[in-house]
Design a protein around this motif. Sequence first.
Motif, PDB file in Angstrom:
ATOM      1  N   LEU A  56     -14.872  -9.828  27.685  1.00  0.00           N
ATOM      2  CA  LEU A  56     -14.681  -8.454  28.149  1.00  0.00           C
ATOM      3  C   LEU A  56     -13.264  -7.977  27.875  1.00  0.00           C
ATOM      4  N   GLU A  57     -12.284  -8.830  28.129  1.00  0.00           N
ATOM      5  CA  GLU A  57     -10.884  -8.449  27.921  1.00  0.00           C
ATOM      6  C   GLU A  57     -10.585  -8.150  26.461  1.00  0.00           C
ATOM      7  N   HIS A  58     -11.190  -8.930  25.550  1.00  0.00           N
ATOM      8  CA  HIS A  58     -10.885  -8.788  24.128  1.00  0.00           C
ATOM      9  C   HIS A  58     -11.916  -7.950  23.381  1.00  0.00           C
ATOM     10  N   GLY A  59     -12.987  -7.546  24.051  1.00  0.00           N
ATOM     11  CA  GLY A  59     -13.999  -6.729  23.393  1.00  0.00           C
ATOM     12  C   GLY A  59     -14.665  -7.436  22.231  1.00  0.00           C
ATOM     13  N   ALA A  60     -14.843  -8.743  22.363  1.00  0.00           N
ATOM     14  CA  ALA A  60     -15.418  -9.547  21.285  1.00  0.00           C
ATOM     15  C   ALA A  60     -16.086 -10.780  21.872  1.00  0.00           C
ATOM     16  N   ASN A  61     -17.084 -11.310  21.171  1.00  0.00           N
ATOM     17  CA  ASN A  61     -17.744 -12.531  21.611  1.00  0.00           C
ATOM     18  C   ASN A  61     -17.001 -13.787  21.189  1.00  0.00           C
ATOM     19  N   THR A  62     -16.175 -13.664  20.137  1.00  0.00           N
ATOM     20  CA  THR A  62     -15.483 -14.819  19.584  1.00  0.00           C
ATOM     21  C   THR A  62     -14.209 -14.371  18.893  1.00  0.00           C
ATOM     22  N   ASP A  63     -13.303 -15.316  18.698  1.00  0.00           N
ATOM     23  CA  ASP A  63     -12.074 -15.036  17.968  1.00  0.00           C
ATOM     24  C   ASP A  63     -12.211 -15.396  16.494  1.00  0.00           C
ATOM     25  N   VAL A  64     -13.383 -15.886  16.074  1.00  0.00           N
ATOM     26  CA  VAL A  64     -13.626 -16.267  14.676  1.00  0.00           C
ATOM     27  C   VAL A  64     -14.470 -15.186  14.014  1.00  0.00           C
ATOM     28  N   LYS A  65     -13.999 -14.637  12.909  1.00  0.00           N
ATOM     29  CA  LYS A  65     -14.760 -13.624  12.182  1.00  0.00           C
ATOM     30  C   LYS A  65     -15.787 -14.314  11.287  1.00  0.00           C
TER      31      LYS A  65
END
Length: 480
Positions: A56-65
């Motif tokens: 929620l904080e980063h607006g993403a499910n993962t840090d890996v594209k």
Amino acid sequence: MVLDIRPEKVAGEHFDVVVIGSGFGSAFFLHGFAKHRRARVLLLEWGRHNTHEWQLEHGANTDVKDEETYKSNSTKPWNYTIGLGGGTNCWFAQTPRLHPNDFRLKSRYGIGQDWPISYEDLEPFYCEAEMVMSISGDPDMAAIMPRSMPFPQPPHRMSTPDRLMKAAQPDRHFVMPTARARIATEQRPPCCASLRCWLCPVDAKFTANNGLMHVFEHPDVSVCLGSEVRRLDHAAGSIRAVTFRHGGKEHVVTGDLFVLGANGIQSAAIMLRSDLGGEFVGRGLHESYGWSFEAYLDDVDNFDGSTITTGLNFGLYDGAHRSEYAAALVYFENRWPHGLRPEKGRLRQTLPIIVVTEDLLEPENFVSLDENENAYVTYRGPADYAVEGMARAREKLPELLAPLPVEKIADRGQRRTESHVQGTLRMGTDPSNSVVDRDMIHHKLRNLVVVGTSTFASCSCANPSLTAAALSLRAASRIA
């Protein structure tokens, strides 16, 4: 239990079970396996553990594209999540079962390939997976997909267009089954219908973080994060060890049983890097073929359902036509991806629709390796079978929607992806038509189990995650 054990602690160690990946396939396999026997387990996950709060904080499910983990000759995206829980983080939690005839496409319609198991073989494990995920569903669906147990939760509230369709077509139109809670569970509140299902703001959607952490925190399981598996080392007809990379350094662990549960692209790449290729390894990469439409309604408001997709219509799905062109499944949306109507007083008089057809496992769509031995996707496109199925569905859509006061149907274009990566390590009866057998064990390497959607022998219109979970529960019961 050690969640995020350091690789130096496990390097050179021997485990009863080594699991690669942590998405639906791997997590549900371990959930089932732990019910039958104890074993010392190492789970290797390429990504990190991103909590719901972090997401929620980063607006993403993962840090890996994901697009940086493979190359391709095509602009088509293949979406997946690298991180603890895999696709459980990013999925929209749509959970229809496969149709019984999806398992016998070849024998019934002369197209594609049959599965080595039947709907009846998998049905008890569908029920088990639905219980784990507290699936909300329409009991009327049993008319098409027989059930031995009721859905754990009642169906979501239909939209007004859905109610009209269901009244006119009760044997074809159903409330979408979903792992978005209809009523609160011990871990999850009810669906808030915020339409942000890829990252649910209230955590109502089933994920690894709210429903599978017991698997990773089991006292017999060690989880090594940030660990990309590069090779399976094998000799004398069995896998002996796994080589994985962590922080630029390679480590090796040995084991008795190996479970390959990365996604359909990365699992195939691991096999190829391990010199475990063959006629079907990496071949038949596919997903269902989707198209968006919008029906303008006369004096009927939409968007009063209780979740993002409220209806599922099987009116164009099964029948003799599948010998010539693909089945089509019609999704009725409770969201407005094309905007609201601009006319005064008619904002909600529109119905977004997604039509999805099945595809075939074409050998021209495949995973290979690039110059650095990383995954490379070659994609020609959907089969003519799928394209013709969509064309026929487009022609028949006005008739299907006859119960509604439709003013016009707007074509909103092809969908870039359905975010399902399937079919590169298919299951079948023997090595002449597949990579793994009916129990998901490699035909030649009998201590290698392959789980996840890479094993799909055909491409249903239905979302695949529930079936992946059920297949893993069945495989675990057969191994244990």
